[in-house]
Every structure is written in structure tokens, then in C-alpha cells.
Design an enzyme around this catalytic site. Structure first.
Site, mmCIF file in Angstrom:
data_model
loop_
_atom_site.group_PDB
_atom_site.id
_atom_site.type_symbol
_atom_site.label_atom_id
_atom_site.label_comp_id
_atom_site.label_asym_id
_atom_site.label_seq_id
_atom_site.Cartn_x
_atom_site.Cartn_y
_atom_site.Cartn_z
ATOM 1 N N ASP A 69 25.975 38.429 106.353
ATOM 2 C CA ASP A 69 24.979 37.431 105.936
ATOM 3 C C ASP A 69 25.578 36.332 105.066
ATOM 4 O O ASP A 69 24.881 35.374 104.722
ATOM 5 C CB ASP A 69 23.829 38.107 105.177
ATOM 6 C CG ASP A 69 23.025 39.001 106.092
ATOM 7 O OD1 ASP A 69 22.224 39.813 105.578
ATOM 8 O OD2 ASP A 69 23.214 38.915 107.314
ATOM 9 N N LYS B 293 15.166 39.781 99.730
ATOM 10 C CA LYS B 293 14.291 39.803 100.917
ATOM 11 C C LYS B 293 14.510 41.097 101.695
ATOM 12 O O LYS B 293 13.559 41.765 102.097
ATOM 13 C CB LYS B 293 14.612 38.610 101.803
ATOM 14 C CG LYS B 293 14.089 38.722 103.222
ATOM 15 C CD LYS B 293 14.455 37.557 104.086
ATOM 16 C CE LYS B 293 15.799 37.661 104.720
ATOM 17 N NZ LYS B 293 15.898 38.418 105.979
ATOM 18 N N ASN B 294 15.769 41.476 101.886
ATOM 19 C CA ASN B 294 16.070 42.629 102.745
ATOM 20 C C ASN B 294 15.847 43.969 102.073
ATOM 21 O O ASN B 294 15.990 45.009 102.712
ATOM 22 C CB ASN B 294 17.499 42.518 103.288
ATOM 23 C CG ASN B 294 17.619 41.369 104.290
ATOM 24 O OD1 ASN B 294 16.604 40.819 104.730
ATOM 25 N ND2 ASN B 294 18.832 40.975 104.600
ATOM 26 N N ARG C 141 20.504 42.645 119.295
ATOM 27 C CA ARG C 141 19.879 43.434 118.224
ATOM 28 C C ARG C 141 18.955 44.523 118.761
ATOM 29 O O ARG C 141 17.769 44.565 118.495
ATOM 30 C CB ARG C 141 19.163 42.519 117.249
ATOM 31 C CG ARG C 141 20.126 41.495 116.671
ATOM 32 C CD ARG C 141 19.561 40.692 115.567
ATOM 33 N NE ARG C 141 19.395 41.489 114.338
ATOM 34 C CZ ARG C 141 18.802 40.987 113.246
ATOM 35 N NH1 ARG C 141 18.311 39.768 113.281
ATOM 36 N NH2 ARG C 141 18.677 41.721 112.155
ATOM 37 N N CYS D 135 17.496 37.875 119.147
ATOM 38 C CA CYS D 135 17.253 36.728 118.267
ATOM 39 C C CYS D 135 18.498 35.845 118.356
ATOM 40 O O CYS D 135 19.437 36.118 119.098
ATOM 41 C CB CYS D 135 16.974 37.177 116.846
ATOM 42 S SG CYS D 135 18.439 37.663 115.948
ATOM 43 N N ARG E 52 11.868 40.293 113.350
ATOM 44 C CA ARG E 52 12.352 41.553 113.894
ATOM 45 C C ARG E 52 12.130 42.707 112.932
ATOM 46 O O ARG E 52 11.930 43.837 113.340
ATOM 47 C CB ARG E 52 13.852 41.472 114.146
ATOM 48 C CG ARG E 52 14.337 40.369 114.982
ATOM 49 C CD ARG E 52 15.824 40.458 115.053
ATOM 50 N NE ARG E 52 16.258 41.827 114.987
ATOM 51 C CZ ARG E 52 16.125 42.724 115.960
ATOM 52 N NH1 ARG E 52 15.522 42.348 117.050
ATOM 53 N NH2 ARG E 52 16.545 43.948 115.806
ATOM 54 N N ARG F 14 12.454 31.189 105.268
ATOM 55 C CA ARG F 14 12.291 32.614 105.577
ATOM 56 C C ARG F 14 12.972 33.478 104.522
ATOM 57 O O ARG F 14 12.545 34.582 104.244
ATOM 58 C CB ARG F 14 12.900 32.941 106.941
ATOM 59 C CG ARG F 14 12.225 32.269 108.101
ATOM 60 C CD ARG F 14 12.677 32.849 109.409
ATOM 61 N NE ARG F 14 12.539 34.304 109.432
ATOM 62 C CZ ARG F 14 12.648 35.024 110.550
ATOM 63 N NH1 ARG F 14 12.912 34.441 111.685
ATOM 64 N NH2 ARG F 14 12.505 36.325 110.524
HETATM 65 C C1 EPZ Z 1 19.799 44.083 108.429
HETATM 66 O O1 EPZ Z 1 19.476 43.850 109.790
HETATM 67 C C2 EPZ Z 1 19.473 42.778 107.718
HETATM 68 N N1 EPZ Z 1 18.055 42.482 107.854
HETATM 69 C C3 EPZ Z 1 20.298 41.640 108.310
HETATM 70 O O2 EPZ Z 1 20.012 40.464 107.565
HETATM 71 C C4 EPZ Z 1 21.772 41.982 108.152
HETATM 72 O O3 EPZ Z 1 22.550 40.974 108.733
HETATM 73 C C5 EPZ Z 1 22.068 43.335 108.826
HETATM 74 O O4 EPZ Z 1 21.200 44.356 108.283
HETATM 75 C C6 EPZ Z 1 23.510 43.770 108.629
HETATM 76 O O5 EPZ Z 1 23.798 43.873 107.275
HETATM 77 C C7 EPZ Z 1 17.157 43.166 107.101
HETATM 78 O O6 EPZ Z 1 17.511 44.041 106.327
HETATM 79 C C8 EPZ Z 1 15.720 42.807 107.286
HETATM 80 P P1 EPZ Z 1 21.804 46.544 111.581
HETATM 81 P P2 EPZ Z 1 19.464 45.108 110.830
HETATM 82 O O7 EPZ Z 1 20.838 47.491 112.182
HETATM 83 O O8 EPZ Z 1 18.963 46.313 110.146
HETATM 84 C C9 EPZ Z 1 23.405 46.898 116.001
HETATM 85 C C10 EPZ Z 1 19.483 38.193 107.223
HETATM 86 O O9 EPZ Z 1 20.062 37.137 107.514
HETATM 87 N N2 EPZ Z 1 22.298 47.838 116.205
HETATM 88 O O10 EPZ Z 1 22.663 47.017 110.441
HETATM 89 O O11 EPZ Z 1 18.786 44.656 112.059
HETATM 90 C C11 EPZ Z 1 22.911 45.481 115.788
HETATM 91 O O12 EPZ Z 1 22.682 44.834 117.020
HETATM 92 C C12 EPZ Z 1 19.422 39.324 108.231
HETATM 93 O O13 EPZ Z 1 18.925 38.422 106.128
HETATM 94 C C13 EPZ Z 1 22.234 48.551 117.398
HETATM 95 O O14 EPZ Z 1 23.069 48.372 118.278
HETATM 96 O O15 EPZ Z 1 21.021 45.244 111.099
HETATM 97 C C14 EPZ Z 1 24.040 44.853 115.008
HETATM 98 O O16 EPZ Z 1 25.048 44.444 115.922
HETATM 99 C C15 EPZ Z 1 20.121 38.976 109.537
HETATM 100 N N3 EPZ Z 1 21.219 49.428 117.584
HETATM 101 C C16 EPZ Z 1 24.569 46.020 114.164
HETATM 102 O O17 EPZ Z 1 24.071 47.209 114.771
HETATM 103 C C17 EPZ Z 1 20.254 49.654 116.624
HETATM 104 O O18 EPZ Z 1 19.347 50.475 116.847
HETATM 105 C C18 EPZ Z 1 24.097 45.981 112.721
HETATM 106 O O19 EPZ Z 1 22.691 45.928 112.748
HETATM 107 C C19 EPZ Z 1 20.346 48.921 115.414
HETATM 108 C C20 EPZ Z 1 21.377 48.031 115.228
#
Ligand code: EPZ
Length: 464
Positions: free
Chosen positions: A351, A68-69, A167, A162, A138, A443
């Protein structure tokens, strides 16, 4: 709530919409219930539930679907190019349907052929991507960079938080600004413009964000000149996006490492791409085999994407070995507690934290589980405790004391991975467990109940 409906002869009717006992009642003043129905969400009944009777060992083989991701950013990336992109191995999950719906909103034509999904973006426009669209998923924010790169402007709603955390998308915005865009927040919208086009630059991420890395990569493909992304996320889904962009004509080096080089000014071409299998789904079924003391072959699972997960499984007394078709996961001895800390890839994936917590509930001894990626990713804990789990929370650390017998109960799914941890716990809970709001599962898990049933689980989807 009152509704006014008009028939083909312009005659207006007034209805009243009420919600009673999980059903929506449509009625007219002068008549009783005109009809009552259960609301749908993404094509599934919002009130569907799972009934699981625990105690069965799982045996057999599970085909792991596409990731999915990986699929979500690749669908967004289709907007970069005026040529068709054919994606194969897309998982049949509602998040993918939603993302295909988002690109369709912008004028893309999506053709579902037998061999794959063809996205034709020759006649797209850059429309505003609304809050309602983004709040449902998101990852929709990933269309920001392609629309900006293609049209020189884009308006996408801020996603908001969320269930698992605030996030923010500040790193996405900062990366686009570094590449020459003017980005402002206006009334909850990200308003980005680059009338003179994007320019290659050095983008340094403050932390290895998956989404921000993907945003920077997609924008950099269209920027004039070379871009260097430092502190990039190393997840396999990032490398798979780079492979997809490469098929489309981009020139990218280093994806999957902390340093990614992109040449820019891409000459786009028609492309096909087969997405990687879902390592999180594979890890989930690995836990299903381990928690039930069974043995499953995970077809299409790849050891190289699951090293930290396999290490944790083996520390808990689970055996894992490669097969011609993927991986075999087996447990016939006692489960032992283990300490787990979630980290960006190649560390232990956040995850799979909820799934491993369910496993730890059944292990001898204690397990310390630390969540370092998201600030609120323990929504599964109170529900696991309803099944009898012994878990103590302290900030972002959970102390799980295994061995307490789990007993079936009514539980509530809250987010994708929390939901599946309840399914795993229910597989070994005495008696019957009912899991509500399983649309969360739909989802990200393709036919979860069917795949588990085929391996011997006593599981049934109750459609209201
Ligand atoms: C991706 O989310 C995945 N989703 C998430 O999977 C996964 O948990 C996550 O990466 C971490 O591996 C998809 O790929 C669609 P991040 P993403 O940006 O890109 C902070 C699932 O269950 N952050 O790596 O949103 C954020 O708040 C989902 O399949 C900022 O602060 O994750 C988090 O604490 C859930 N500012 C950390 O970084 C930003 O601009 C990691 O987030 C972006 C992120």
C-alpha cells in the site's frame, strides 16, 4: 435514458437523463433542460478535482487518523455479537461510511456520538449482500463470516476484481469450509451455511492473506472448540481486530504472529475499542516530507508498525526519529535511489509502493521497485510518466530512473494509492497539476488536501 416520475397526486412525468461534459442533464420532451447537476459519489462530487502547484517544502505537524484497514473488519465484527460495540478513532473516509452502511442494511443501528460510533446489532437479520454493494467496496466480503457465525447462513456476492488485481476470495471460502460450513458459489453469490454451527479446526492459509485471516478469526470466535490458524497474516490491523474481538469477549492468542489460537464459543459482551492509527497514511505523509525536502511530525504514527518503511526512507537519505507525539520525518540532503520489494507484513507494504515510486522519481540514480502482492498495481506509472517521470515496466518490476524534472499536467486518479502517488509527485512538479476523480482519495485519506495545506502545500479542491 428515460425516467418516469410520479408526483403526490399520482400524475406521471417522463424525463430523459443524458450525460454531457461531465454533467447529468434531466430534461422533459416539451421543455428544455429541467435541471443539470454533477453526480455525487459517496457524498462527494464524483468530478471533484485537486489543483496543486508544486515547489513548496512541507513543514509542521500532521495528525494521523485511525486506520481504514483496521476499522473495516471491526465494523463487520460488530455483527457477531448481539451487544453494542463502540468504536473510537474511526477515520472519516468513504470506505468506513460504506461499511457502516452495509451493517445498517442488515439492520444494525449506528449512532454517531461525540466520543465514538456505537453499532447496535441486537436486531439484525442476515440479508443478501448484493453485488452492487460488494463491487463498490471489496472489503464488504468481511461480513460473510460474522453473518454465517451468527445466523448459520449468509449470502454475499463475490467481489469480483478491482483495479489492482483479480483479488479472489478462495482462501476466505476454504477457511469457512474447514470450520464446518457448506460454501457454494451460486450465480455470483457466495452461499454459506452451517445449520449445526461452526466447529473449531486447524486452518492453514496457503499464503498470509489479511482478509482471509480476518474471516477465519471472526468465524472461529463463534465456532465450538479451539481453532488454530497457521500462516496467518501478521499485519497490525489483524492484531487490532483481535484486540477488538477480545474486548467483545473472544479469547485469542498469537494475533500478529503466523500462528493464532482462538478458543471459540465466545460469550459476547458490550464492548468499546479504540482503533490503531493508520500506518499507510503515516507512510504517505512521510513521503510528502521527504519528496519536498521538508520536515513533518506525524502525530500518532508508531515506529514499530513502520520499521520496513523507515528502513527504506533512511536508505534514500531521509532522517526519521521518534517524538513524544509520534515520528518526525526530515530530508535536507539529496535523495538517493533504493530498491524496494513489497511483501506481506513485516515486509515493505504494497500500500506504500506507489508513494515510494513517486519519491524514487525525484532521487539521484535508479530504483528497482518490485510488486509481489498484487498482479496489477502499477496503474500510477502512466500517469507519473505524464508528469515527466522516467519509468520502465517489466512485468511486476519497475525501473525508475530518478532526476528527470517533473512538470505539472492533467492526470487521472485510478485507485486509492495510485491517486495519492500523483498528489505527492504534483507537490514537486513545476507548475500546476490537476488530478481528476479524487473520490478515490476520499476512500482512504481523511481531509488530505486540508492536512497538506496546513503544512504549506499549495493545494485546492475544485468542487464542480
Ligand atoms: C488488505 O486487502 C488491505 N485491505 C489492502 O489494502 C492491502 O493491500 C492488502 O490487505 C495487503 O496488505 C483491507 O484491509 C481492507 P490479501 P486483502 O488478502 O485482505 C491474494 C488499500 O489500499 N488472495 O492480503 O484483500 C490477493 O489476490 C487496500 O488500503 C487470494 O489469492 O489482501 C492478493 O494477491 C488495497 N485469495 C494477495 O492474496 C484470497 O482468498 C494478498 O491479498 C485472498 C487473497
Amino acid at each position: 435514458m428515460d425516467l418516469i416520475a410520479e408526483n403526490d397526486w399520482n400524475k406521471k412525468f417522463q424525463f430523459t437523463l443524458t450525460w454531457r461534459n461531465d454533467r447529468i442533464i434531466l430534461s422533459q420532451k416539451q421543455r428544455a433542460d429541467v435541471c443539470s447537476f454533477t453526480p455525487l459519489l459517496d457524498g462527494f462530487h464524483i468530478m471533484d478535482r485537486l489543483r496543486i502547484s508544486g515547489g513548496n517544502r512541507l513543514q509542521g505537524a500532521v495528525t494521523i487518523s485511525g486506520a481504514k484497514n483496521a476499522a473495516l473488519p471491526q465494523i463487520a465484527a460488530a455483527l457477531l455479537s448481539p451487544h453494542p460495540l463502540e468504536l473510537t478513532n474511526l477515520p472519516a473516509v468513504t470506505d468506513v461510511e460504506n461499511m457502516l452502511g452495509v451493517v445498517t442494511l442488515h439492520g444494525a443501528v449506528v449512532n454517531r456520538a461525540a466520543h465514538g460510533t456505537i453499532i447496535d446489532t441486537s436486531a439484525i437479520v442476515s440479508k443478501e449482500t448484493s453485488y452492487d454493494t460488494v463491487r463498490r467496496m471489496r472489503a464488504t466480503v468481511l461480513v460473510l463470516a460474522p453473518l454465517l457465525a451468527r445466523f448459520g447462513h449468509a449470502r454475499v456476492s463475490l467481489p469480483g476484481g478491482c483495479a489492482i488485481g483479480a483479488r479472489p476470495v478462495d482462501m476466505h471460502i476454504k477457511a469457512l469450509a474447514t470450520l464446518g460450513a457448506d460454501v457454494a458459489i451460486e450465480n455470483g453469490l457466495i452461499v454459506a451455511s452451517a445449520p449445526g454451527g461452526l466447529k473449531g479446526a486447524r486452518v492453514v492459509l496457503s499464503s498470509p492473506s489479511v482478509g482471509a485471516t480476518e474471516t477465519a478469526m471472526m468465524a472461529a470466535c463463534a465456532a465450538k472448540g479451539e481453532t488454530e490458524i497457521l500462516n496467518a497474516a501478521r499485519e497490525p490491523e489483524v492484531a487490532d481486530l483481535a484486540a477488538c474481538l477480545g474486548a467483545m469477549g473472544a479469547r485469542i492468542e498469537g494475533a500478529g504472529t503466523h500462528r493464532i489460537l482462538i478458543e471459540g464459543s465466545t460469550t459476547w459482551q458490550p464492548a468499546k475499542h479504540h482503533g490503531i492509527s493508520d500506518r499507510i497514511e503515516a507512510g504517505t505523509y512521510a513521503v510528502a516530507a521527504a519528496i519536498t525536502g521538508g520536515q513533518l511530525e506525524l502525530i500518532h504514527a508508531r515506529l514499530e508498525n513502520l520499521a520496513s518503511v523507515v528502513q527504506a526512507l533512511e536508505a534514500m537519505g531521509v532522517s526519521v526519529w521518534p517524538s513524544d507525539r509520534g515520528l518526525v520525518v526530515s530530508r535536507d540532503g539529496p535523495l538517493k535511489g533504493a530498491d524496494i520489494t513489497t511483501e506481506p507484513y513485516p515486509g515493505f507494504p504494497t500500500d506504500l509502493q506507489a508513494q515510494f515510486m513517486a519519491l524514487a522519481c525525484c532521487a539521484e540514480g535508479a530504483s528497482l521497485i518490485r510488486e509481489t502482492v498484487f498482479e496489477n498495481r502499477f496503474m500510477h506509472v502512466p500517469e507519473l510518466m505524464r508528469l515527466g517521470a522516467n519509468i520502465k515496466l517489466q512485468g511486476t518490476t519497475a525501473l525508475v530512473r530518478g532526476g528527470a524534472p517533473l512538470r505539472g499536467a492533467q492526470v487521472m486518479a485510478t485507485d486509492l494509492r495510485a491517486s495519492v502517488s500523483l498528489v505527492l509527485a504534483a507537490l514537486v512538479s513545476e507548475g500546476e497539476t490537476i488530478i481528476n476523480r479524487v473520490y478515490h482519495l476520499d476512500r482512504g485519506y481523511e481531509q488530505l488536501d486540508r492536512k497538506l495545506r496546513l503544512c504549506g502545500a499549495d493545494i485546492e479542491r475544485l468542487t464542480s
